[in-house]
Design a protein around this motif. Sequence first.
Motif, mmCIF file in Angstrom:
data_model
loop_
_atom_site.group_PDB
_atom_site.id
_atom_site.type_symbol
_atom_site.label_atom_id
_atom_site.label_comp_id
_atom_site.label_asym_id
_atom_site.label_seq_id
_atom_site.Cartn_x
_atom_site.Cartn_y
_atom_site.Cartn_z
ATOM 1 N N VAL A 104 28.267 34.502 45.190
ATOM 2 C CA VAL A 104 29.696 34.396 45.522
ATOM 3 C C VAL A 104 30.351 33.317 44.671
ATOM 4 O O VAL A 104 31.509 33.442 44.258
ATOM 5 C CB VAL A 104 29.893 34.085 47.017
ATOM 6 N N TYR A 105 29.618 32.251 44.395
ATOM 7 C CA TYR A 105 30.173 31.104 43.681
ATOM 8 C C TYR A 105 29.825 31.115 42.188
ATOM 9 O O TYR A 105 30.491 30.462 41.395
ATOM 10 C CB TYR A 105 29.664 29.810 44.319
ATOM 11 N N LYS A 106 28.780 31.852 41.819
ATOM 12 C CA LYS A 106 28.374 31.910 40.418
ATOM 13 C C LYS A 106 29.220 32.928 39.663
ATOM 14 O O LYS A 106 29.952 33.736 40.243
ATOM 15 C CB LYS A 106 26.898 32.284 40.317
ATOM 16 N N SER A 107 29.112 32.907 38.351
ATOM 17 C CA SER A 107 29.814 33.886 37.531
ATOM 18 C C SER A 107 29.036 35.203 37.526
ATOM 19 O O SER A 107 27.840 35.249 37.851
ATOM 20 C CB SER A 107 29.963 33.382 36.097
ATOM 21 N N ALA A 154 32.712 32.153 40.420
ATOM 22 C CA ALA A 154 33.028 32.839 41.684
ATOM 23 C C ALA A 154 33.389 34.307 41.467
ATOM 24 O O ALA A 154 34.261 34.845 42.149
ATOM 25 C CB ALA A 154 34.149 32.111 42.430
ATOM 26 N N THR A 155 32.696 34.945 40.536
ATOM 27 C CA THR A 155 32.890 36.373 40.304
ATOM 28 C C THR A 155 31.581 37.148 40.409
ATOM 29 O O THR A 155 31.577 38.367 40.251
ATOM 30 C CB THR A 155 33.486 36.620 38.904
ATOM 31 N N ILE A 203 38.538 35.191 43.772
ATOM 32 C CA ILE A 203 38.026 35.389 45.124
ATOM 33 C C ILE A 203 39.041 34.998 46.201
ATOM 34 O O ILE A 203 39.030 35.526 47.308
ATOM 35 C CB ILE A 203 36.693 34.629 45.310
#
Length: 464
Positions: A96-99, A133-134, A400
């Motif tokens: 959720v927070y990583k690319s 966050a993608t 997000i």
Amino acid sequence: MFYKGGTGMVFKEDDTCFVMYTSAHDPTWEKTAQNVARFSQKDADTVLKYAKVWDDFLYPEFRRWVWTTPIAGRPDPFMQRLLTEGPKYGLDPLWVYKSLMQALDELFESAEIKCSLIRACYSWWGGPADYPATGLHGFIYSLGGSREFGFVKGGSHSSAHAAQKIVVENGGKIFTRKEVDKGVIENGKAKGVRLMDGSEVEAKVVVSTLSPQLLCSKLIGEEYLPQGIIAKMRALCTYIAPDVWWSGWALHEAPNYKASGFNPDINQTFWVGLGDKDPRSSSKEFWRRMLGREYSGAPIIEAVPAVWCHSIVDPTVAPLGKHSAGTEVYTCATDQFSGKEWVQYERAHAEYMLNKWSQYAPNMTRDNVIGYDVASPWDITYRLPQTPIHGTWNILDGVISQIGWNRPIPELSDHRTPIKGLYGTGSGWHPMGGAIASGGYTCYKAISEDYGLRKPWEEAGREY
């Protein structure tokens, strides 16, 4: 209607290709896995693992999310389920927070599958794969857009014509070439709209597909809105969503890719990226574009185009024996150039696109082109003024904080506005940017709740 392949990529290094097959033509995922195995058996095993995750968990939850009206101010249940139930399906909550790039680097080793999924996601949300966050929703978009994406026979105008007939047959009237000036508001209620010629159209319910910013500032007027909503509207993120060249091409022959020697189904694939085996190519293109005029002095930037040819599977969109194709190429922001400059660059863009295309499909020469129509970001922004700044279909960036039950802001996510009887929908609302039918559907569900109208989903015994 469905192509064999939903998304794919052709690679300039060796004329190979990757095809992600649609669920209509590959319900078991075996064709897709076989294609992946030509690059990496390990990745093919990973695809089959997450195929079950998609079929059993992600796609059912995704569909429920898309067709359910948000509850304003409530946490997004789809995101909650991804975080709480996702780990048992092998979905890392940290995605959720990583690319998206980080998530795909953890999942796959082959550059080919990463490049293909990244280019597909690039079109679905418009931002670079290395943007934070993608990871999780980018992965979901790329799978959904590849596996489940179909289109209406005869083209999208068929849907518009069908809707128009339904309105007229039920006693409605349609006003063309009548631009709306303001909403007519009395005692906190919408009474209709005032047109630019000064006339007024009365209505019990007003539904707008303007961008959220234009809905609040133009149709409603900030004097009718709480300061909190006004502040959030001004702070919406709109600088990532891509400005785009969209072009239509009338062809004698459909594109015939050199990569069809590797997999002939690439010629039967919907969304084909013309790229290379560098997973960061799309991101590099994005960051160059963000420099705008400072980078190249012209809106012709070395890109990773996407191309399609609907007449392959729907002959009704072209004359008998001919073909209708389209291209998508991202470019600088609309405000980097004047309207006159954009017009001057249209021919240069067409020449660039045809030269690029022919490197992958040798039959895409000038002799194969009957004609073309180029739509620049300026055309998209000003000829149909729904967007506040950019010539983009996303209206708002798909970050997000601006998707799902947060889109455009939590206070307006259920389509209702502070003005009773006035609703917002379209690309700036749940679930994400794009011409997605669910936005109108969930808006109707809100209206039906407020006005006691029919609920067809309940009549049919469906959850949504």
